[in-house]
Scaffold this motif. Structure first.
Motif, PDB file in Angstrom:
ATOM      1  N   UNK A  59       6.280 -65.149 -24.550  1.00  0.00           N
ATOM      2  CA  UNK A  59       6.699 -66.198 -25.494  1.00  0.00           C
ATOM      3  C   UNK A  59       6.644 -67.605 -24.907  1.00  0.00           C
ATOM      4  N   UNK A  60       6.436 -67.721 -23.581  1.00  0.00           N
ATOM      5  CA  UNK A  60       6.203 -69.043 -22.997  1.00  0.00           C
ATOM      6  C   UNK A  60       4.869 -69.625 -23.457  1.00  0.00           C
ATOM      7  N   UNK A  94      11.600 -66.357 -33.883  1.00  0.00           N
ATOM      8  CA  UNK A  94      11.879 -65.774 -32.574  1.00  0.00           C
ATOM      9  C   UNK A  94      10.736 -64.857 -32.154  1.00  0.00           C
ATOM     10  N   UNK A  95      10.416 -64.881 -30.872  1.00  0.00           N
ATOM     11  CA  UNK A  95       9.496 -63.914 -30.291  1.00  0.00           C
ATOM     12  C   UNK A  95      10.001 -63.516 -28.923  1.00  0.00           C
ATOM     13  N   UNK A 140      12.038 -57.623 -23.475  1.00  0.00           N
ATOM     14  CA  UNK A 140      13.091 -58.284 -24.243  1.00  0.00           C
ATOM     15  C   UNK A 140      14.123 -59.011 -23.392  1.00  0.00           C
ATOM     16  N   UNK A 141      13.667 -59.643 -22.310  1.00  0.00           N
ATOM     17  CA  UNK A 141      14.598 -60.529 -21.617  1.00  0.00           C
ATOM     18  C   UNK A 141      14.282 -62.005 -21.896  1.00  0.00           C
ATOM     19  N   UNK A 142      13.033 -62.331 -22.253  1.00  0.00           N
ATOM     20  CA  UNK A 142      12.671 -63.715 -22.581  1.00  0.00           C
ATOM     21  C   UNK A 142      12.559 -63.890 -24.087  1.00  0.00           C
ATOM     22  N   UNK A 143      12.898 -65.091 -24.547  1.00  0.00           N
ATOM     23  CA  UNK A 143      12.731 -65.373 -25.971  1.00  0.00           C
ATOM     24  C   UNK A 143      12.052 -66.713 -26.178  1.00  0.00           C
ATOM     25  N   UNK A 162      14.625 -67.813 -20.470  1.00  0.00           N
ATOM     26  CA  UNK A 162      15.663 -66.810 -20.310  1.00  0.00           C
ATOM     27  C   UNK A 162      17.043 -67.408 -20.483  1.00  0.00           C
ATOM     28  N   UNK A 163      17.958 -66.619 -21.063  1.00  0.00           N
ATOM     29  CA  UNK A 163      19.338 -67.078 -21.236  1.00  0.00           C
ATOM     30  C   UNK A 163      20.279 -65.878 -21.214  1.00  0.00           C
TER      31      UNK A 163
END
Length: 575
Positions: A276-277, A298-299, A304-307, A402-403
Motif C-alpha cells: 500500500x506504500x 483502505x488497502x 495486514x500490518x501496513x495500511x 504502520x500504526x
C-alpha cells in the motif's frame, strides 16, 4: 564461472543424506545449468533483519525452505528450553497467503512438537497482528508468523515474537541467532508429535475482534458509523479474514470490498506490488471509491500490518495519504481523546522511529507526553512498552504505513488502525468536516511537514556490495552543506555518535547500533540514508517543513517544500 570454495563446501553439505532427494536433485540441476543461481543460493546464510527473516524461496542457505526454517525452529526450541527450564512451553504459529506458507508453517509446527513444545497452529491464514495478540492471549512463550509482508511473490519469511507479543529484540535476538548458527542441519528434529499440535481459529478470532473494537473505538454515534461509506481492498492478502468482521462488529455497515482483490492469492495478480506504500496498489480501490462516492479508501499488505489510506480533499477528489500523514492524524486524534477523558498526567508516551516525521515530536510536546523514538521497525516501539512499564502507551507509528493503537497488539496493526481511521472519518463527517481538513488544521497548529522517500534497488551479491559502498562513501566523504543550507548535525547510528558540526561536540546515541546516517540542516530539514533490512534496497528519507498561520497558505507552502525536496535530491545526485 568460478565459485568460491566456501560456497562449494556448503553445496556439498546439502548433497549429503541429511537433505531429501528432491533438494539434492534441484542443486544438481543448478550446478550444471545455472551456476550463478547456485552462487546466489549459497553465498551466505539468510539473516534476521528489521522484520525478521525474509528471502526468496528455494534450495540453499540463502533461501527460505524447510531446512533453513527448520534450523531456525530447532535453535529457537533449544533456546526456549534453556530460558524456561521448568515450564511447559507453548508457541503459536500463523501464516499468510503466500505460496508454501501453509506447508512451511506445518514444518515449523512439526519441529516445535518434535522438541516436546505445545503448538497452537492457526487452521487457516490470519493477519500478523492477530498472531501478536494470540501470543499474549494464549500465554505463549513465543510466536511465529510465516510471511514476507509486501515483498514480491517469490519471497517468504519467518518472524519471531516473544512472550510480550512483540518481535525479537536484543538481547534475545542475538542469543537465539548464535544458537541457530551453532546447529548442524542434521540436528533438526522434523518428526512431529501430532498430540502437541492444536489447531485454532474461531475462538481466537472472536477475542481479537473484541479487543480491537474495545481499543480503537471512541464513542462515535451509530448514525455516524452507518453514514461512513468505505472502499476497501485486501490486495489478495489476509486482512479479508478480519477487517470486515471488525468493522461490522464496531457498527460500520457500508463496507464496499474490491471483488477482484478479495480472494487471497500469493501471485497478487492484479498489482505490480502488494504494497500500500505504492500508489499503483490502490488503483482499483480508488476506482471503486469514485464509482460509489466513498468517503475513505483502505488497502492492506498481504499480512495486514501496513495500511494505505485515501481521503477526499476540499474539491472532493480522492488523494492518497502517506504513512507520516496517517500516523500523525491517528496520533493527534488519540492524544485529543485521552485529553478529553482526563487521562493525560505526564505518564504517557507515543512511539515513532528515527526516519519518521518530526511532527510526532511536536504533537508530544503539545500534549505533554513523551515521544520515544527508536530504530526503524515496530519491534523497537513494542520494546519501549516492555522497557517502561510505568508509562502508558497511547499509540505510535512509522513512516512505512504502520500504526499501533494501544498495547493489546505489539506490532503494526492495519486491522486496528483501519477502525481508528474510520472513527476519525465518521466523526469528522458528522461535524461537516473531513479527515483532510483535520490534517490541514494540524499543519497550521504544529507546522507544515512534508516527507519524501526514494528507494534504490540493488539486487544480488553485486547489489549488496554497491549499497555497502554507498554508505562507506557517505561516511568517508561527509557533506557540510546541502541545497545552500549548512549541515548542523550528523547522527551516525553505526558508530552511535551525534556530531554537532557548529561546535564539533560529540554525543553518544543511546539506541542500538544500526547502519543509518541522518543529516540535520539549519532550516529544519532532515535527510536519512539506510539500507533496507528486508529488501535489496537503499532508502533515502527527506523531511522538510515550514510554519504557516492559516490553511490559505497551504498551496504556496506545499510548492515551496516540493521545490526544496527536488533541489536536495538533485544536489545529492539521487535522481
Amino acid at each position: 564461472m568460478h565459485i568460491e570454495q566456501n560456497i562449494l563446501d556448503k553445496v556439498n553439505e546439502w548433497l549429503t543424506p541429511t537433505f531429501d532427494n528432491d533438494t539434492q536433485d534441484k542443486i544438481k540441476v543448478m550446478m550444471t545449468s545455472s551456476p550463478k543461481d547456485l552462487e546466489e543460493s549459497f553465498y551466505k546464510n539468510l539473516e534476521f533483519g528489521t522484520g525478521g527473516m525474509r528471502g526468496i524461496m528455494g534450495v540453499g542457505t540463502n533461501r527460505i525452505n524447510k531446512y533453513t526454517l527448520g534450523k531456525n525452529t530447532q535453535g529457537l526450541s533449544d533456546y526456549l528450553k534453556k530460558s524456561f527450564p521448568s515450564e511447559n512451553l507453548k508457541v503459536v504459529i500463523a501464516y499468510d497467503c503466500r505460496h508454501n506458507s501453509d506447508t512451511l508453517a506445518k514444518v515449523v509446527a512439526d519441529v516445535f512438537s518434535a522438541n516436546g513444545i505445545k503448538v497452537f497452529l492457526f487452521s487457516e491464514m490470519r493477519p500478523t497482528p492477530e498472531l501478536s495478540f494470540a501470543v499474549k492471549h494464549l500465554n505463549c512463550h513465543a510466536g511465529i508468523v510465516l510471511t514476507a509482508s509486501h515483498n514480491p511473490p517469490e519471497y517468504n519469511g519467518y518472524k519471531v515474537y516473544w512472550q510480550d507479543g512483540g518481535q525479537l529484540v536484543p538481547p534475545q535476538d542475538g542469543e537465539i541467532i548464535q544458537v541457530i548458527e551453532n546447529l548442524k542441519y542434521s540436528e533438526i528434529k522434523f518428526e512431529s508429535n501430532e498430540d502437541l499440535i492444536e489447531y485454532i481459529d474461531a475462538d481466537i478470532d472472536a477475542a481479537f475482534v473484541d479487543s480491537t473494537v474495545k481499543n480503537a473505538s471512541f464513542n462515535t454515534s451509530a448514525a455516524a458509523r452507518q453514514n461512513l461509506k468505505i472502499a476497501y481492498t485486501s490486495l489478495h492478502g489476509t486482512s479479508i479474514k478480519m477487517v470486515p468482521k471488525v468493522l461490522e462488529a464496531a457498527g460500520y455497515t457500508d463496507i464496499n470490498i474490491v471483488p477482484e482483490q478479495a480472494e487471497p492469492n500469493g501471485n497478487f495478480p492484479t498489482v505490480i506490488s502488494p504494497n500500500p506504500e505504492e500508489p499503483e496498489a490502490l488503483t482499483m480501490a480508488l476506482a471503486l471509491a469514485d464509482k460509489i462516492n466513498a468517503d475513505i479508501v483502505f488497502g492492506t499488505d498481504p499480512d495486514s500490518d501496513r495500511l494505505g489510506v485515501a481521503v477526499r480533499d476540499n474539491n472532493s477528489k480522492m488523494i492518497l495519504l502517506n504513512g507520516n500523514q496517517t500516523m500523525a492524524i491517528m496520533t493527534h486524534y488519540l492524544l485529543e481523546q485521552w485529553r478529553k477523558a482526563g487521562k493525560l498526567n505526564g505518564k504517557q508516551f507515543i512511539g515513532s522511529t528515527i526516519v519518521s516525521t518530526p511532527m510526532m515530536l511536536e504533537l508530544a510536546s503539545a500534549y505533554n507526553v513523551e515521544c520515544k523514538v527508536g530504530l526503524t521497525g515496530f519491534k523497537w516501539i513494542a520494546k519501549f512498552i516492555k522497557d517502561f512499564p510505568d508509562l502508558q502507551f497511547i499509540g505510535g507509528g512509522e513512516e512505512s504505513f504502520g500504526f499501533m493503537v494501544g498495547d493489546a497488539v505489539r506490532d503494526k496493526d492495519a486491522v486496528g488502525a483501519i477502525l481508528l481511521m474510520c472513527e476519525i472519518a465518521a466523526q469528522a463527517k458528522e461535524k461537516g468536516g473531513s479527515v483532510y481538513q483535520e490534517l490541514q488544521q494540524m499543519f497550521v497548529d504544529f507546522g507544515f511537514y512534508k516527507e519524501h522517500l526514494i528507494s534504490i534497488t540493488k539486487k544480488g551479491i553485486e547489489g549488496a556490495n554497491q549499497i555497502k559502498q554507498m554508505m562507506i562513501d557517505m561516511r568517508e566523504k561527509p557533506v557540510s552543506e546541502i541545497n545552500g543550507q549548512r549541515v548542523i548535525m550528523v547522527e551516525d547510528y553505526q558508530n552511535s555518535t551525534a556530531r554537532n558540526l557548529l561546535t564539533n561536540e560529540l554525543e553518544t546515541l543511546s539506541v542500538p547500533k544500526s547502519d543509518v546516517l541522518i543529516y540535520y540542516l539549519e532550516d529544519g530539514s532532515k535527510i536519512c540514508a539506510r539500507p533496507s533490512g528486508t529488501e535489496p534496497k537503499i532508502k533515502f528519507y527527506f523531511s522538510v517543513n515550514v510554519a504557516i498561520e492559516s490553511m490559505d497558505e497551504i498551496p504556496a507552502a506545499e510548492k515551496q517544500l516540493d521545490i526544496k525536496i527536488k533541489n536536495i535530491i538533485s544536489e545529492m545526485q539521487l535522481n
